[in-house]
Structures are given as C-alpha cells and as structure tokens.
Design an enzyme around this catalytic site. Sequence first.
Site, PDB file in Angstrom:
ATOM      1  N   SER A 131     -20.096   5.928 -12.059  1.00  0.00           N
ATOM      2  CA  SER A 131     -19.289   5.019 -12.870  1.00  0.00           C
ATOM      3  C   SER A 131     -19.109   3.647 -12.218  1.00  0.00           C
ATOM      4  CB  SER A 131     -17.919   5.637 -13.158  1.00  0.00           C
ATOM      5  OG  SER A 131     -17.266   6.019 -11.958  1.00  0.00           O
ATOM      6  N   HIS A 173     -12.213   2.177  -9.349  1.00  0.00           N
ATOM      7  CA  HIS A 173     -12.950   1.273 -10.226  1.00  0.00           C
ATOM      8  C   HIS A 173     -12.328  -0.112 -10.185  1.00  0.00           C
ATOM      9  CE1 HIS A 173     -13.769   5.373 -11.786  1.00  0.00           C
ATOM     10  NE2 HIS A 173     -14.995   4.881 -11.881  1.00  0.00           N
ATOM     11  N   ASP A 228      -5.846   4.654 -10.638  1.00  0.00           N
ATOM     12  CA  ASP A 228      -7.263   4.381 -10.382  1.00  0.00           C
ATOM     13  C   ASP A 228      -7.385   3.207  -9.412  1.00  0.00           C
ATOM     14  OD1 ASP A 228      -9.960   3.984 -10.344  1.00  0.00           O
ATOM     15  OD2 ASP A 228     -10.179   3.583 -12.490  1.00  0.00           O
TER      16      ASP A 228
END
Length: 350
Positions: free
Chosen positions: A105, A331, A328
């Site tokens: 990702s 990312h 998170d």
Amino acid sequence: MMGSWLHYCSSSSVATALFLICLLQGSNGCDYFKGNWVFDSSYPLYDSLSCPFIEKEFSCQKNGRPDSRYQSYRWKPTGCDLPSFDGEDFLRKNKGKRIMFVGDSLSRNQWKSLLCLLYSAVPHATFTMETHEEENVSTFTVQEYEVSVMLSRNVYLVDIVREDIGRVLKLDSIKEGDKVWKDLDVLIFNTWHWWNRRGPTQPFDYFELGNKTYKDMDRLAAFEIALTTWATWVDDKIDPTKTRVFFQGISPSHYNGTGWNEPGVKNCRGQELPLTGTTYPGGLPMALTVLKKVLSGMSKPVYLLDVTELSLLRKDGHPSTYGFGAMDCSHWCLPGVPDTWNQLLYNGLL
C-alpha cells in the site's frame, strides 16, 4: 555514494558504457536525499479536493484533518535545489511508455500521488482506469500521451502459493515477475511493511526455502532472502537498455516518539510540524541496511529512491486518525510526502 542517482550500481557485470552513464547521473555532486524540509507557500502541488484519484485512507482533508500546513513543505537538498516536478514534461518524455509500481500500500500511496500530479498538469486530457483482477494490476492511462502508469500489488515480491499444508511464502520463487513485470519501460519496486505481520493479518502460514518449510523465522533474515531472490530475478530477466529499475526505499512509520526525542509520545497523532535539521535522531531502520547490502551486490543497475531519512523527518505527514479511522502512522496524507518521492523519481528518469 556517487551523487543523486548512482547509489548502488555495481560495475561487476555491467557493460563499461552503461556503467559510465550511471556514474554521470550523479556528476553534479549533489545528494538529493540529504537536506531538510522548508515551508513553501506555493505548495501543495495539487488540490486534494479536486483530484479524483485520492482514496479515502489518504484524503486527510476530506476526512476532517483540521490543520493543513503539512501540505506546504518542500524538500530542499543541502547545497542545491531539487528541480520541480513538471507533469507535462513527464508525459512528453515518457510518451508511449508503461510505468509500473510493484509492492504494497506504500506503492499505492506513491502511485496515487503520481496520478494526482499528472491530472493537475493536464486536467482536460482523457484518462482511463482499468483493473485486471486476475493479475492484480490497475492501469491508469493518459490517452493523448499513450502513457500508462500501473500498480501491481505484491507485498513480499516473492510468491505466496496455496498448498495442502496451507499458504506458503516461497522465499526463493518469483513467478509473477515473468508474467506481469517483464518488458515494461520503468519498474518501481517496494517491500518491507508486511514482513513483521503476525496473527490474523499475516497472509501466509509457512515460509519455504529450498525443500524446507518453516512455521516462522527471523523476519529481517527472511526479508533479505526474498530481496536476494528479487535481485537475482532482475539480474537475470531485465534488459537495462529497455527497462529502468528503481527501488522505492524503506518508507518509515512514526509510532514511537522516542525516535524524535519525545519519549512520552506514542504515535503521530497531533503532529503538525516536521523535524528540523537533516538527521533523524532515532537513526535509520535495519531494513534499509539490508536493502542497500542486497542492491550493492547486483550486476544490473537499480536506482534507489533513498527516501527513508527525508520521510523520517515528516512525523506530521501521516493520516493518524484521519485516514482508515484507526491510528495510521504508516501511510501518508495526499498531498504530502509521496509527492516528493515522485519528484525524485521524475528527476531520476530525466
């Protein structure tokens, strides 16, 4: 190091002319990967609300992030300036080419950034998006320039095969490469973040190396074995006169404030400013050392996008609670840090 782009090109099996070209790419003596972040009011490079390609987990402004200063930092190498990203120039110079990101990702994070950079440069062009589920490949095409920017999801780069005992991660096998990655013009690889996964989120049950199967093993050692398998595949299968190969480097996380001298901080939540200076206090991850070791032993040129330390300085750049909904700190918000990765890629391709 040999300047901006020749970080780990081995001369052992590279033709002399090709190796000299490699050396000349760093002839200005400027290391684009060493520097600091400076506030620039002309940033961001595109509007997060108008780019139709940003997924929910990267769209921090849409998800209610209250601050926006994180979008307005420019990477400034020490002793020089990093040439700006020019989307139209990128498309012209890559006319008719196929560019593929391969990885997890974080590759998708960089891929989406590039799509927004290109869209903002030629917003009235005709864009198409196709997904080939059997090959797990998504293809974005700018039709006027016949440029395709693709994403191949493969989080370990080596094969996972379902067998009688369960799902087996084969550390010495890459069959997908021959089917999906060969004969493209540019390849940008990435892997690391999934190597420490355990429990329900681990997508395999066993490791396999040669004829031996293991329930578990040292993850950094497994990472090195798999990278060596990938390196052998590149050396055996890639023609450097037709295909440019990049490695994205190790994208860092910010889940422990000890790394940036705030030991009481548990994650990136509420971080609104990058670190000052050019060096990350907590040092660089061992995975980067392993990656550089493997790249240094290759016979074909692979250009390292050495983004680890410059990204470590951006503890403010993650979605935190404004992405997936959970915390998170792995990312990156878009616009944001991956735009700089693509600026570095653009200059590497030049």
